[in-house]
Write a protein that holds these residues in place. Structure first.
Motif, PDB file in Angstrom:
ATOM      1  N   HIS A 194       0.831  -1.206   0.000  1.00  0.00           N
ATOM      2  CA  HIS A 194       0.000   0.000   0.000  1.00  0.00           C
ATOM      3  C   HIS A 194       0.866   1.257   0.000  1.00  0.00           C
ATOM      4  O   HIS A 194       0.590   2.216  -0.722  1.00  0.00           O
ATOM      5  N   VAL A 195       1.955   1.236   0.777  1.00  0.00           N
ATOM      6  CA  VAL A 195       2.857   2.395   0.826  1.00  0.00           C
ATOM      7  C   VAL A 195       3.449   2.662  -0.554  1.00  0.00           C
ATOM      8  O   VAL A 195       3.523   3.812  -1.015  1.00  0.00           O
ATOM      9  N   SER A 238      -2.845  13.025   2.984  1.00  0.00           N
ATOM     10  CA  SER A 238      -3.027  11.924   3.940  1.00  0.00           C
ATOM     11  C   SER A 238      -4.499  11.543   4.078  1.00  0.00           C
ATOM     12  O   SER A 238      -4.818  10.385   4.375  1.00  0.00           O
ATOM     13  N   ARG A 239      -5.410  12.523   3.875  1.00  0.00           N
ATOM     14  CA  ARG A 239      -6.835  12.204   3.945  1.00  0.00           C
ATOM     15  C   ARG A 239      -7.203  11.213   2.844  1.00  0.00           C
ATOM     16  O   ARG A 239      -7.985  10.279   3.055  1.00  0.00           O
ATOM     17  N   LEU A 240      -6.623  11.431   1.657  1.00  0.00           N
ATOM     18  CA  LEU A 240      -6.876  10.519   0.552  1.00  0.00           C
ATOM     19  C   LEU A 240      -6.209   9.170   0.802  1.00  0.00           C
ATOM     20  O   LEU A 240      -6.788   8.118   0.480  1.00  0.00           O
ATOM     21  N   GLU A 241      -5.012   9.188   1.360  1.00  0.00           N
ATOM     22  CA  GLU A 241      -4.324   7.938   1.672  1.00  0.00           C
ATOM     23  C   GLU A 241      -5.197   7.027   2.534  1.00  0.00           C
ATOM     24  O   GLU A 241      -5.305   5.823   2.293  1.00  0.00           O
ATOM     25  N   ARG A 247      -6.933  -2.024   3.112  1.00  0.00           N
ATOM     26  CA  ARG A 247      -7.053  -2.779   4.353  1.00  0.00           C
ATOM     27  C   ARG A 247      -8.264  -2.345   5.169  1.00  0.00           C
ATOM     28  O   ARG A 247      -8.660  -3.029   6.118  1.00  0.00           O
ATOM     29  N   ARG A 248      -8.872  -1.201   4.806  1.00  0.00           N
ATOM     30  CA  ARG A 248     -10.104  -0.776   5.467  1.00  0.00           C
ATOM     31  C   ARG A 248     -11.291  -1.635   5.025  1.00  0.00           C
ATOM     32  O   ARG A 248     -12.367  -1.546   5.583  1.00  0.00           O
ATOM     33  N   MET A 277      -5.154  -1.165  -6.983  1.00  0.00           N
ATOM     34  CA  MET A 277      -5.449  -1.143  -5.547  1.00  0.00           C
ATOM     35  C   MET A 277      -6.843  -1.708  -5.245  1.00  0.00           C
ATOM     36  O   MET A 277      -7.220  -1.830  -4.079  1.00  0.00           O
ATOM     37  N   GLY A 278      -7.604  -1.994  -6.312  1.00  0.00           N
ATOM     38  CA  GLY A 278      -8.913  -2.614  -6.117  1.00  0.00           C
ATOM     39  C   GLY A 278     -10.091  -1.689  -6.253  1.00  0.00           C
ATOM     40  O   GLY A 278     -11.246  -2.106  -6.073  1.00  0.00           O
TER      41      GLY A 278
END
Length: 586
Positions: A194-195, A238-241, A247-248, A277-278
């Motif tokens: 993910h990173v 970071s809000r978008l990250e 994993r959420r 990323m799905g």
């Protein structure tokens, strides 16, 4: 004498609203009509209030203004404010550039330029026009009078070619795929994956706003240019990250608003990262010429863009239904749509398909300063989270995240399907117990201002039927309404129920039913209800079509009510409305 400028001004930082001051009401109506945005005057071009609420969170008395708060404040004075004049000048200058570049005939050139100057001077007398609306008018004059449909088509193709050539270079691969100097610590491979996905996405966002790649002499930037942006990457990202983290457990539906040719090639790479990323992506192009902005037709004759979008599904239906759109999204990870316009983002003028795509999205990603102005530099709140970014002067990148309005209710497809399945379970249990299942279709919102009365009538009549027919399981749609569900949600839910094959009797409301209902509630029927029946509801008309198609599969199902032929004089139900598109719902 009536003052022309309202003494009571809109509250700064809030959407303007009617009902505060009569002069302000009149000015707001004047403003909307001058910009040709008032739905009641031009319903074929402008979105209904209900369609706007797919995208903008508005109270009943608020109006949406498609410009920044600062611009609206300047236009409110109707004075030739320097900022407004500068914006008008920029629009006229851009059209002058088109005239000089693409109209060789002196006679035609002078005619178009003079006509545009007349419209420009007219706008300056009392500046009420939003600058982008003036730009749209001047652009329309140019296109219609010159006979050209898209003078920038080759320019956009050239930009895409240059961007594609850079993407094929070793320089690009080194910039995008270089390992970070300090690999962040992680607790698992999924976390590291993910990173790295986010690092790639950030790099692509940064490169997608480097016009030097596809403009001018094509002097491509090197790693140092990318490093400069990455070192000061906006913390708001970071809000978008957080939202994108798979994993959420959430796989997002993303509406991605692109900006210019050339940059779109990097946008498509960013979209590939999002797909990996799905997530699922709906990519919004323009419907027609708007300078450098890519149009949905650009793939014709542009092999670079055509190849990049080879596996995308192109959705060209401008009025797709909710059911059809959700099916397209389920079957296609990448869907290309147009916003239905050839102007800066204007939610009054977007297509039904775009409005529904916005409503069904979990996130709107908006690229470019123009989109940023329309979505971020305004007090309006929207029904979906909005992430907007664009290039600042120099090497910086601005990224803003506007969360959805706190009161915006969103029902997911899974939630609505669960509600439908719950109703279907009740029907199945009733049939197992030896009861017949009846579905009652009735007017709910098709009589202006009478929705509460309609619900009271159908509830009283279904209770009466249940007393008369104790062996029949009767479904009253009014009993299953939930606050926040609009007509799209309800029609989607009920179609699942109606196509379950479990209905034995489908009863449509008659005028006798309505007369009996008023008798049951102890009131006389007012004139507005005289002669009404289910044929006056476009929702019921849609349901009659479903009933007839289901009867073809289940011959034993009975349809009771008005003659089916009487239904089909009605229009399709309005977008997000409970009533006919041609009726004012009040």
């Amino acid at each position: 004498m009536i003052q022309e400028v309202p003494s009571v001004l809109p509250v700064p930082g809030q959407a303007p609203r009617y009902g505060v001051d009569p002069i302000l009401d009149a000015w707001l109506l004047h403003f909307m009509t001058e910009n040709n945005l008032e739905h009641s005057i031009d319903p074929e071009k402008n979105a209904s209030p209900e369609q706007l609420r797919f995208m903008v969170a508005l109270a009943p008395d608020q109006i949406y203004v498609p410009c920044t708060d600062a611009m609206f404040g300047h236009l409110l004075t109707e004075q030739a404010d320097p900022l407004v004049v500068a914006e008008y000048d920029a629009r006229l200058a851009r059209i002058d550039g088109l005239i000089d570049a693409f109209v060789p005939d002196d006679y035609t050139r002078r005619k178009i330029r003079t006509l545009c100057q007349l419209k420009y001077r007219q706008a300056l007398v009392k500046p009420t026009l939003i600058p982008s609306r003036l730009g749209k008018r001047l652009n329309t004059i140019f296109l219609t009078q010159s006979g050209l449909d898209d003078p920038y088509r080759e320019r956009r193709r050239a930009a895409n070619r240059r961007a594609f050539a850079f993407i094929q270079s070793e320089t690009f691969r080194g910039m995008l795929h270089a390992c970070p100097t300090d690999l962040p610590g992680c607790g698992s491979i999924p976390e590291l994956r993910h990173v790295l996905d986010l690092l790639e996405l950030k790099r692509l966002f940064a490169m997608s706003v480097m016009p030097e790649v596809w403009e001018g002499d094509g002097a491509c930037p090197g790693p140092e240019a990318l490093d400069a942006v990455m070192e000061s990457f906006p913390p708001e990202f970071s809000r978008l990250e957080t939202m994108l983290d798979p994993r959420r457990g959430a796989r997002l539906k993303i509406l991605y608003l692109i900006d210019t040719a050339g940059g779109v090639m990097f946008d498509l790479l960013a979209v590939r990262t999002l797909l990996r990323m799905g997530h699922r992506v709906m990519l919004a192009f323009k419907e027609g010429f708007y300078f450098e902005a890519p149009t949905i037709w650009d793939t014709d004759g542009d092999p670079i863009l055509d190849t990049a979008l080879a596996d995308a599904h192109f959705l060209t239906d401008q009025r797709i239904t909710k059911n059809e759109l959700l099916q397209v999204i389920r079957e296609n990870p990448l869907t290309v749509i147009s916003d239905g316009t050839r102007e800066r983002l204007n939610l009054y003028r977007v297509s039904v398909t775009f409005a529904r795509a916005w409503k069904e999205a979990d996130l709107v990603v908006a690229k470019g300063e123009r989109n940023h102005r329309r979505l971020i530099l305004t007090s309006h709140q929207f029904t979906r989270d909005v992430a907007a970014f664009y290039r600042l002067p120099g090497d910086g990148l601005r990224f803003d995240f506007k969360p959805r309005a706190p009161g915006a209710v969103s029902f997911t497809e899974a939630e609505i399907t669960a509600k439908a399945e719950e109703i279907i379970l009740g029907m199945r249990q009733a049939k197992t117990a030896g009861r017949s299942v009846m579905f009652y279709s009735a007017i709910i919102g098709s009589v202006p201002g009478q929705t509460k009365v309609a619900i009271e009538l159908v509830t009283a009549f279904v209770a009466y039927l249940r007393r008369k027919l104790p062996g029949v399981y009767i479904i009253n749609p009014a009993e299953h309404f939930e606050e926040g569900m609009d007509a799209d949600d309800l029609m989607f839910m009920w179609e699942k129920v109606q196509r379950s094959g479990l209905i034995d009797v489908w009863r449509f409301q008659t005028h006798f039913d309505i007369e009996k209902s008023f008798e049951l509630i102890g009131r006389k029927a007012p004139p507005v209800w005289a002669g009404k029946d289910a044929t006056f509801s476009t929702g019921c008309t849609k349901e009659m079509r479903i009933a007839l198609s289901m009867q073809q599969r289940h011959r034993e199902m009975q349809i009771i009510g008005p003659d089916p032929e009487k239904f089909f004089r009605r229009r399709e139900y309005g977008v997000g409305r409970f009533c006919d598109a041609g009726i004012d719902c009040g």
